[in-house]
Design an enzyme around this catalytic site. Structure first.
Site, PDB file in Angstrom:
ATOM      1  CB  CYS A 158      -6.313  25.539 -13.553  1.00 39.82           C
ATOM      2  SG  CYS A 158      -4.929  26.107 -14.544  1.00 39.82           S
ATOM      3  CG  ASP A 204     -17.843   9.099   1.863  1.00 42.26           C
ATOM      4  OD1 ASP A 204     -17.984   9.209   0.623  1.00 42.26           O
ATOM      5  OD2 ASP A 204     -17.964   8.026   2.472  1.00 42.26           O
ATOM      6  CG  ASP A 205     -18.287  10.835  -2.562  1.00 43.68           C
ATOM      7  OD1 ASP A 205     -17.309  11.402  -3.078  1.00 43.68           O
ATOM      8  OD2 ASP A 205     -18.393   9.602  -2.493  1.00 43.68           O
ATOM      9  CG  ASP A 229     -20.825  14.664  -4.040  1.00 39.68           C
ATOM     10  OD1 ASP A 229     -19.934  13.945  -4.529  1.00 39.68           O
ATOM     11  OD2 ASP A 229     -20.698  15.891  -3.890  1.00 39.68           O
ATOM     12  N   GLY A 258     -34.005  28.049  -3.261  1.00 37.76           N
ATOM     13  CA  GLY A 258     -32.624  28.332  -3.592  1.00 37.76           C
ATOM     14  C   GLY A 258     -32.222  29.722  -3.155  1.00 37.76           C
ATOM     15  CB  THR A 263     -29.793  34.121  -6.912  1.00 41.14           C
ATOM     16  OG1 THR A 263     -30.431  32.948  -7.388  1.00 41.14           O
ATOM     17  CG2 THR A 263     -28.905  34.685  -8.024  1.00 41.14           C
TER      18      THR A 263
END
Lengths: 345, 205
Positions: free
Chosen positions: A14, A46-47, A87, A135, A137
């Site tokens: 979903c 907020d975003d 955003d 980043g 991972t």
């Protein structure tokens, strides 16, 4: 390499978001940091958060990541990145730098898919003029991807979800229904062309929309994502202490969305989002049950919902259509705080 | 009663199945929806209440059964057996044949005898190794599906064992007994004729 990322996601998952009502409750129990330079924090849901560095510069921070919404790793990377960047755009800011956030089950899926996801994200970030400079991972199933993004904006030009004022018109820049289409795809209830239309819409950056907003000095906007058009409109109404009225007939829909909704292809997230709005919403004026549920369809990388003064509305709309959002439409207005925060008509 | 058995499916499939079954459920008929998914149960409840439909829920372990009132029929008239009987069996050795009743009586002759034979036939049918694929009721045969029918228990059992029970909608309207129908699916000539054409054998007792 032949990888279908949708096979990695639990069927009927979903939507991966925590129910909004639960989230609000938990966030309310955390003390908010107090700092005069915090311009926007989670208080108004907020975003993104906004932090004032000096009179000319504020930083906008946001992150977002989720499990696959499509089969193709490259396409997934593009959509997840566009969604994360959204955003920043919703706050009227320009994305500056980003970090990858990746969860990837290396034992289950060929590493080429990992590379493709990152390439999709890289290409989308490049299109946005953003540099991904790092980043993180971890090995986890199902795969998830998104960005943490830092954007910049002048403190006086921050666009928030609290900026809607009575009298404003509301413009939505992208058609809704991505959640319904993706559910329909899994159940093979819709044609490939409809799915592609949804994927293309999700891939589109809200960049030009943000530029139009700044051009017209807009102060109130949000982007439509997991809580659906109704959920985000409600958050906007609460933040601005106004009432938002949406005419569902005027809301642009992705192809085949209405038919799928009519067949009952409504992801569980729609019901969660509807639950959240119950009590703050009046939908008595909307006879069409399908449209009511479509209003709460969880969107991935949805459009901007822009609150604009009535005299500027037509011009802003024309600009948005010209700048690449041909389905943009005026879908409602803002009135003084009434009995409910949100009215669906 | 129309049944949508959605066990084993997660959202939004149960709602899709329920909506489809709802469309096929005639006025005055109830719909039974079965789910083993808690989220789907709450979404189904939400859907029915938002659409102003009365329903009841009974749960037994992980199995939840919703009885949805459609139009005229009073939910309370539904037999308790319908609530408890949550596992719908797939037709046991469903035969490639249909049984047709065009009246309440089996054969022509004295009415009392005809009714007795109908009941006896259905009891025998239920005990047979090969159940029919479908039972078709038309003309005054639709009265067999009425709540006061003398064979209502047998028809319910057939349906619960997976036999399709098709009722002629025109006939129900003609006899004005919509509110009395408590079993089977209201159908039309297209589907009923289609059924008769597609089965290998038709039995008209």
């Amino acid at each position: 390499m032949d990888v279908n990322l949708l096979d990695t996601v639990e069927y009927g998952g979903c939507s991966a978001k925590i129910p909004p009502a639960k989230l609000e409750e938990i966030l309310a129990s955390l003390p908010l940091p107090s700092d005069p330079n915090i311009i926007v924090d989670i208080d108004t849901h907020d975003d993104a958060g906004v932090y004032r560095i000096n009179d000319d510069l504020a930083l906008v921070l946001t992150t977002d990541f989720f499990p696959p919404v499509c089969s193709d790793p490259y396409e997934f990377g593009q959509i997840a990145a566009a969604n994360s960047l959204s955003d920043i755009y919703a706050m009227g800011a320009v994305p500056l730098l980003a970090l990858n956030i990746v969860m990837f089950p290396q034992a289950d899926i060929p590493m080429e898919a990992y590379a493709e996801i990152l390439k999709g994200g890289f290409d989308k970030a490049t299109e946005a003029g953003t540099r991904i400079i790092g980043g993180h991972t971890i090995d986890d199933a199902p795969p998830k991807y998104g960005l943490a993004v830092v954007g910049t904006v002048s403190p006086s030009r921050v666009i928030t979800n609290a900026g809607a004022v009575p009298g404003d018109r509301l413009i939505l820049t992208k058609p809704v229904g991505t959640g319904i289409i993706l559910a329909g795809q899994r159940l093979q209830m819709t044609e490939e062309a409809n799915v592609q239309a949804a994927l293309d819409s999700m891939k589109q950056l809200n960049r030009a929309g943000a530029e139009v907003m700044q051009q017209f000095d807009i102060r109130g906007a949000t982007d439509i994502t997991g809580f659906g058009l109704g959920g985000h409109a409600l958050k906007m109404a609460k933040a601005g202490n106004v009432t938002i009225n949406i005419e569902m007939e005027k809301v642009p829909l992705l192809p085949d969305v209405y038919r799928l909704a009519d067949e009952g292809c409504l992801p569980g997230a729609s019901f969660r989002n509807l639950e959240y709005a119950t009590g703050s919403m009046d939908a008595e004026g909307l006879d069409d049950y399908n449209l009511r549920m479509i209003a709460f369809d969880a969107q991935t990388s949805g459009g901007l919902l822009i609150s604009v003064a009535p005299e500027k509305a037509e011009e802003v709309l024309t600009q948005l259509i010209e700048k690449g959002y041909p389905r943009s439409a005026i879908i409602g207005n803002v009135t003084a705080r009434g009995k409910t925060y949100l009215n669906l008509l | 009663m129309k049944i949508a058995d959605t066990t084993g499916h997660s959202c939004p499939v149960p709602l899709i199945m329920a909506k489809k079954a709802l469309k096929e459920t005639g006025e005055g008929e109830n719909l039974k929806v079965i789910t083993d998914n808690k989220t789907s149960l709450s979404n189904l409840e939400r859907f029915f209440s938002d659409n102003g439909m009365d329903y009841t829920v009974t749960s037994e372990g992980d199995l939840h059964t919703l009885i949805v009132k459609r139009g005229g029929e009073d939910i309370e008239t539904t037999q308790p057996a319908d609530y408890c009987d949550v596992k719908i069996n797939t037709p046991e050795a469903a035969g490639d044949y249909s049984v047709v009743f065009s009246s309440q009586q089996m054969g022509e002759g004295h009415e009392d005898l005809g009714l007795m034979l109908t009941k006896s036939f259905l009891i025998t049918l239920l005990a047979s190794d090969t159940l029919p694929r479908s039972v078709l009721l038309y003309n005054s045969g639709v009265k067999l599906a009425s709540h006061d029918s003398f064979v209502i228990d047998q028809l319910r059992e057939l349906e619960s064992r997976g036999v399709k029970l098709l009722l002629c909608g025109t006939c129900i309207n003609f006899y004005n007994i919509t509110r009395n129908i408590v079993v089977g699916s209201v159908s039309n000539m297209f589907d009923m004729a289609g059924e008769m054409i597609s089965v290998r054998k038709i039995i008209k007792p």
